[in-house]
Design an enzyme around this catalytic site. Structure first.
Site, short mmCIF file in Angstrom:
data_model
loop_
_atom_site.label_atom_id
_atom_site.label_comp_id
_atom_site.label_asym_id
_atom_site.label_seq_id
_atom_site.Cartn_x
_atom_site.Cartn_y
_atom_site.Cartn_z
N ASP A 135 0.82 -1.21 0.00
CA ASP A 135 0.00 0.00 0.00
C ASP A 135 0.86 1.27 0.00
OD1 ASP A 135 -2.66 -1.14 2.27
OD2 ASP A 135 -2.09 -1.76 0.26
N HIS A 189 -5.70 9.35 0.32
CA HIS A 189 -5.75 8.55 1.54
C HIS A 189 -6.71 9.05 2.61
CE1 HIS A 189 -4.10 5.73 4.52
NE2 HIS A 189 -3.55 5.13 3.48
N HIS A 279 3.67 -2.45 2.94
CA HIS A 279 3.71 -1.08 2.43
C HIS A 279 5.00 -0.80 1.67
CE1 HIS A 279 0.82 -1.12 5.72
NE2 HIS A 279 0.21 -0.12 5.08
#
Length: 577
Positions: A135, A189, A279
């Site tokens: 992510d 986000h 991530h």
């Protein structure tokens, strides 16, 4: 937009709708995964209000992103909205009548947690595979992640933030060029449960369009930031045709717990079908990059494979060019040299005028050998058939031939007359063979379901169309007088119609390879079959030899009998070296 998209994509969730989710394990899973950790984090951290004046102008009504609990992690924040939604889902589950199928992509409007629930999910609950997802990128750490994945030949799925894609478009292109799945993680986000519906075009559509413009493919999945979603979020993604892709293992690499801790958190929690959330952006991700090699090797040591999510499977590479190989038995043409074609060879026919033969390929190419005349081909006319050419039949005098394509199209060359075809007509199964009438003024086409289609002087004497078959039909051969024909199936079964006599078959007998062709013996009125391994089976016809048991790379696709029945050629092909 809501009405038209709902009509296009199917059911759209309303706030009052119940969700179809596996009830027993899912309730336990959601409680264990989400509620308990959340309560513990709230006890430890409380909830902080965001400072004012630091957010970009996003338009009226857009809620600013909440301050991270830990500055190193873009997504480390309270997930209370997410868990409030979980509470709603748990209540809704009590009204569910039937559980979601154990395998297959979840319906739009239902969150996906496992590999097999993603669009184009190429696994099942019983397969020992996991998905590595990343992510918040792309960032300076993305090339490092990709390098490890490529080194170990492991796929990844990247949920990217639109503003980061805009800042690093070359990195997104790099991922796509490497064959990685690039998906949507919103534009900047936000917690999607806190924004108005009017902001979804900004957060979702804008990101979709940017990624599509860079990669050539629009994402199929969205991972809501903070894993926070409710019925409104699910509904808004569903009407866009997008899957809400959650995850099932969170190693908390964003907390920078150390390389070995990340490894342990992933490997220790992995299970078949797990979607692992890591991530490649949003902060210092050097520990994640460093942990990846051991994560991969440890999981492989435990028998796990890896799959990507939310992307159609890569198109298979084109088949290799094929080189022909022909073998003669009895009084038959001397085989010519091997010819290489970019597509597969599919048919063979004997030339009664010269004693030679022709081969045809899927693209309609024709190759003449041993004195056979060349009368034309589809590539020579610049024609690309709607379906691959599957078979070839010669005219009575050998001065022409017909090709039959899988869509039923027929192409006539030389003195071959065109008497009609099944081209552009609905078929229950593809055409696989063609046989000419003895007078040269007609022909039959046969489909893999046994259906027979007649043209010109060809008479209809029956077929296997609409009847149960143990194996697909692969060819047809006419009797010497043209008053009947045989169909042959890949298991060696033979079906006789008209005055065709049934002399036997290989149906019900174990074969080393499937039967691929049949040819009439004009002298005896019998027939011979050839199998893919070169084996020949003769019925009321002399057996003159075969390649059965010879081994080698050849795959046989046809048999053609000489005019007097005293010999035959077997046509094969193998991958060009």
């Amino acid at each position: 937009m809501g009405t038209s998209c709902a009509a296009q994509y199917g059911h759209v969730l309303n706030a009052s709708d119940s969700l179809t989710i596996d009830t027993s394990d899912r309730i336990r899973y959601l409680v264990d995964r989400h509620m308990a950790p959340t309560l513990e984090r709230f006890r430890e951290h409380g909830r902080r209000a965001p400072p004012r004046g630091i957010y970009p102008a996003l338009g009226a009504g857009v809620a600013p992103r909440e301050v991270d609990f830990m500055a190193n992690h873009r997504t480390d924040r309270s997930r209370w909205p997410r868990y409030a939604a979980v509470g709603v889902l748990l209540v809704a589950m009590s009204t569910i009548g039937a559980a979601q199928r154990a395998s297959g992509a979840v319906p739009l409007g239902t969150p996906a947690f496992y590999t097999w629930q993603a669009p184009y999910g190429n696994s099942s609950p019983s397969q020992r595979v996991v998905a590595l997802t990343f992510d918040d990128g792309p960032s300076i750490y993305t090339p490092g992640v990709l390098s490890v994945l490529q080194q170990y030949h492991v796929p990844g799925t990247f949920f990217e933030i639109g503003e980061e894609v805009a800042a690093h478009p070359d990195l997104t292109k790099m991922l796509a060029s490497a064959g990685e799945s690039v998906q949507d993680h919103t534009w900047n986000h936000p917690d999607l449960t806190t924004i108005p519906i009017s902001q979804y075009p900004y957060q979702i559509d804008q990101t979709q369009n940017l990624i599509a413009s860079l990669t050539g493919t629009a994402p199929l999945c969205v991972r809501p930031p903070y894993d926070s979603f409710n019925a409104t979020v699910l509904n808004q993604l569903a009407i866009r045709g997008l899957t809400t892709m959650s995850y099932s293992v969170d190693p908390k690499d964003w907390t920078l717990p150390g390389v070995q801790a990340i490894v342990n958190n992933v490997v220790g929690a992995a299970f078949p079908g797990a979607v692992i959330d890591m991530h490649d952006g949003g902060g210092d991700r050097s520990e994640t990059v460093a942990a990846l090699p051991q994560i991969i090797t440890d999981l492989e040591a435990r028998g796990y494979g890896f799959v990507s999510l939310c992307a159609p499977p890569a198109a298979p590479p084109p088949p290799p060019p094929q080189t022909s190989a022909v073998y003669s038995f009895g009084v038959a043409p001397t085989p010519g040299p091997g010819i290489t074609s970019q597509v597969a060879f599919t048919g063979v026919a004997y030339d009664p005028s010269s004693g030679g033969y022709w081969l045809t390929a899927e693209d309609g190419g024709v190759f003449a050998f041993a004195g056979a005349g060349f009368h034309g081909s589809l590539p020579g006319l610049g024609i690309k058939p709607a379906g691959p050419v599957m078979a070839l039949a010669a005219t009575r005098d050998g001065q022409g031939y017909w090709q039959a394509a899988s869509d039923g199209g027929v192409f006539a060359f030389g003195d071959a007359g065109f008497y009609g075809s099944m081209g552009s007509k609905p078929l229950n199964a593809p055409v696989v063979g063609i046989a000419a009438t003895p007078d040269g003024k007609g022909y039959w086409e046969v489909a893999s379901d046994g259906g027979v289609f007649t043209f010109g002087s060809a008479g209809f004497y029956g077929s296997m169309g609409g009847r149960a078959l143990n194996a697909p039909v692969v060819g047809i051969a006419a009797t010497p007088d043209g008053k009947g024909y045989w169909e042959v199936a890949s298991d060696g079964g033979v079906f006789a119609f008209g005055d065709a006599v049934f002399y036997g078959s290989m149906g019900g007998t174990a074969l080393n390879a499937p039967v691929t062709g049949i040819s009439t013996d004009p002298a005896t009125g019998g027939y011979r079959m050839v199998a893919a391994d070169g084996g020949v089976f003769a019925f009321n016809a002399p057996f003159l030899g075969s390649r059965g048991g010879a081994g080698g790379p050849d795959r046989f696709f046809g048999i053609a009998t000489s005019a007097g029945g005293a010999g035959y050629v077997l046509a094969a092909q193998h991958d060009a070296s």
